[in-house]
Scaffold this active site. Structure first.
Site, PDB file in Angstrom:
ATOM      1  N   CYS A  72      -4.692  -5.020   4.265  1.00 26.24           N
ATOM      2  CA  CYS A  72      -5.893  -5.046   3.426  1.00 26.24           C
ATOM      3  C   CYS A  72      -5.782  -6.141   2.355  1.00 26.24           C
ATOM      4  O   CYS A  72      -4.739  -6.299   1.723  1.00 26.24           O
ATOM      5  CB  CYS A  72      -6.089  -3.674   2.778  1.00 26.24           C
ATOM      6  SG  CYS A  72      -7.576  -3.595   1.773  1.00 26.24           S
ATOM      7  N   CYS A  76      -4.977  -2.819  -4.790  1.00 23.65           N
ATOM      8  CA  CYS A  76      -4.825  -1.481  -5.385  1.00 23.65           C
ATOM      9  C   CYS A  76      -3.336  -1.165  -5.541  1.00 23.65           C
ATOM     10  O   CYS A  76      -2.607  -1.111  -4.541  1.00 23.65           O
ATOM     11  CB  CYS A  76      -5.522  -0.433  -4.521  1.00 23.65           C
ATOM     12  SG  CYS A  76      -7.199  -0.923  -4.048  1.00 23.65           S
ATOM     13  N   CYS A  79      -1.375   1.341  -3.298  1.00 24.90           N
ATOM     14  CA  CYS A  79      -1.657   1.457  -1.865  1.00 24.90           C
ATOM     15  C   CYS A  79      -0.671   0.726  -0.950  1.00 24.90           C
ATOM     16  O   CYS A  79      -0.495  -0.488  -1.045  1.00 24.90           O
ATOM     17  CB  CYS A  79      -3.064   0.967  -1.576  1.00 24.90           C
ATOM     18  SG  CYS A  79      -3.521   1.248   0.152  1.00 24.90           S
ATOM     19  N   CYS A 116     -12.261  12.887   8.788  1.00 28.56           N
ATOM     20  CA  CYS A 116     -12.488  11.732   7.921  1.00 28.56           C
ATOM     21  C   CYS A 116     -11.772  10.501   8.471  1.00 28.56           C
ATOM     22  O   CYS A 116     -10.560  10.523   8.671  1.00 28.56           O
ATOM     23  CB  CYS A 116     -11.997  12.050   6.512  1.00 28.56           C
ATOM     24  SG  CYS A 116     -12.224  10.661   5.383  1.00 28.56           S
ATOM     25  N   CYS A 147     -16.863  12.215   8.042  1.00 31.14           N
ATOM     26  CA  CYS A 147     -16.685  11.506   6.772  1.00 31.14           C
ATOM     27  C   CYS A 147     -16.025  10.171   7.096  1.00 31.14           C
ATOM     28  O   CYS A 147     -15.251  10.083   8.056  1.00 31.14           O
ATOM     29  CB  CYS A 147     -15.796  12.328   5.838  1.00 31.14           C
ATOM     30  SG  CYS A 147     -15.448  11.502   4.267  1.00 31.14           S
ATOM     31  N   CYS A 207     -18.387  11.862  -1.343  1.00 33.28           N
ATOM     32  CA  CYS A 207     -17.030  12.347  -1.572  1.00 33.28           C
ATOM     33  C   CYS A 207     -16.391  11.327  -2.510  1.00 33.28           C
ATOM     34  O   CYS A 207     -16.199  10.170  -2.127  1.00 33.28           O
ATOM     35  CB  CYS A 207     -16.268  12.432  -0.253  1.00 33.28           C
ATOM     36  SG  CYS A 207     -14.519  12.847  -0.472  1.00 33.28           S
ATOM     37  N   ARG A 279     -11.060  18.942  -3.767  1.00 35.37           N
ATOM     38  CA  ARG A 279      -9.993  18.845  -2.756  1.00 35.37           C
ATOM     39  C   ARG A 279      -8.646  18.503  -3.374  1.00 35.37           C
ATOM     40  O   ARG A 279      -8.502  17.491  -4.051  1.00 35.37           O
ATOM     41  CB  ARG A 279     -10.350  17.805  -1.681  1.00 35.37           C
ATOM     42  CG  ARG A 279      -9.311  17.751  -0.552  1.00 35.37           C
ATOM     43  CD  ARG A 279      -9.738  16.905   0.634  1.00 35.37           C
ATOM     44  NE  ARG A 279     -11.038  17.313   1.110  1.00 35.37           N
ATOM     45  CZ  ARG A 279     -12.128  16.542   1.038  1.00 35.37           C
ATOM     46  NH1 ARG A 279     -12.056  15.331   0.577  1.00 35.37           N
ATOM     47  NH2 ARG A 279     -13.275  17.013   1.465  1.00 35.37           N
TER      48      ARG A 279
END
Ligand code: SAM
Ligand code: DTB
Ligand code: SF4
Length: 332
Positions: A72, A76, A79, A116, A147, A207, A279
């Site tokens: 990616c 972040c 991550c 998801c 999702c 979400c 969650r």
């Protein structure tokens, strides 16, 4: 959807009440006031709200799959899938439709109600959306809620996903606005809010949650919850992730958070977003059963179910089954 009330629901005592009836605004200081309560008072308040809106012993199960892993371009700090950090995540091209459908069918057989699909993208390109459209409609056809979490959306993409049968779009605010720049620089808070608006505009359920344990202050945790609770309407689903520290990421080595602070954050989410599914998300593998039990007591009523999150471990289903047995919980 019925009008959401900010928090006078289940009002146990004046000083514990949240935003006044009818108001949709939660100030950061009011949420900080919740987080600062004596622990028993906070949990009591959260339980009252929880029981007014939900079956306190029912937990919704979502299963995650990474449909495209690693590489990616974003930065972040938490991550393992960011290309710029040296982690042990192996990049993987997009999974085939068959692989995704087979995993979805297996997770339904294990008891999951929502599936998801996550991708390590800054945002999807049109050809990615075309593939996601196929996956979403095939998973939906199995009778599962769908999702997806694919990053930032461009105009028209949310509508395409919605038409394919996507029920929820996950896009997290991650942390408070003032702490955000310490964690991510390649997209800003406004970008995230814009994507959330596109999701709402397309008629999908939202979400949206964040990550706790990234070295933020209690004030910043209150700031995150305020951002979420003041979305109008607030998200239907609120994932509260505990940072999973992955070697090679900038946040690896962050001082451990007191687990009770995590529980307090869950309680604040429950109180300020009474009807949401809160969650208990990433971080359960590292959490003792006792801390998870406190999170359910604080109003968490959803988990990720299955032995993998996106790239990191989640508890084995057998461990979760035995936890549910011990606590007398049942799946929704
Ligand atoms: N790439 C897309 C994006 O970021 O918008 C979607 C997938 S991304 C992995 C989804 C969310 O997972 C992030 O927003 C973050 O909240 C959460 N996450 C990622 N790594 C994590 C970690 N190490 N610990 C806890 N949560 C994490
Ligand atoms: C969310 O809030 N948490 C999930 C899901 N949405 C996509 C992701 C957690 C990822 C944890 C790190 C990993 O497994 O790579
Ligand atoms: Fe990329 Fe999403 Fe990871 Fe950020 S959280 S680096 S956008 S995969």
């Amino acid at each position: 959807m019925e009008k959401q009330s900010g928090g006078a629901v289940g009002k146990p005592a004046g000083k514990l009440a949240g935003a006044s009836a009818g108001s949709l605004r939660w100030s950061v200081s009011r949420i900080e006031g919740l987080l600062n309560l004596p622990f028993s008072d906070l949990i009591h308040h959260a339980q009252l709200v929880h029981r007014q809106h939900h079956d306190a012993n029912a937990v919704q199960l979502s299963t995650l799959i990474s449909v495209k892993t690693g590489g990616c371009p974003e930065d972040c700090g938490y991550c393992p899938q960011a290309a710029r950090y040296r982690t042990n995540v192996e990049n993987q091209d997009m999974l085939s439709l068959d692989e995704v459908v087979a995993t979805a069918a297996a997770s339904k057989a294990q008891g999951a109600s929502r599936f998801c699909m996550g991708a390590a993208w800054r945002g999807p390109k049109q050809r990615d959306i075309d593939k996601m459209v196929e996956m979403v409609s095939a998973v939906k056809a199995l009778g599962l809620e769908t999702c997806a979490t694919l990053g930032m959306l461009k105009p028209g993409q949310a509508e395409q996903l919605r038409r394919a049968g996507l029920d929820y779009y996950n896009h997290n605010l991650d942390t408070a606005p003032e702490f955000y720049g310490e964690i991510i620089t390649t997209r800003n808070y406004r970008d995230r809010l814009d994507t959330l608006e596109k999701v709402r505009g397309a008629g999908m359920q939202v979400c949206c949650g964040g990550i706790v344990g990234m070295g933020e202050s209690r004030h910043a945790r209150a700031g995150l919850i305020a951002q979420l609770a003041n979305l109008d309407p607030y998200p239907e689903s609120v994932p509260i992730n505990h940072l999973v520290q992955v070697e090679g990421t900038p946040l690896h080595g962050t001082a451990a958070l007191d687990p009770l602070e995590f529980v307090r954050t869950v309680a604040a989410a429950r109180i300020t977003m009474p009807q949401a599914m809160v969650r208990l998300s990433a971080g359960r593998q590292e959490m003792p059963d006792t801390v998870q039990a406190l999170c359910f007591l604080a109003g968490a009523n959803s988990i990720f179910y299955g032995d993998k999150l996106l790239t990191t471990d989640n508890p084995e289903t057998e461990r979760d089954k035995s936890l549910f047995d011990k606590l007398g919980l049942h799946s929704m």
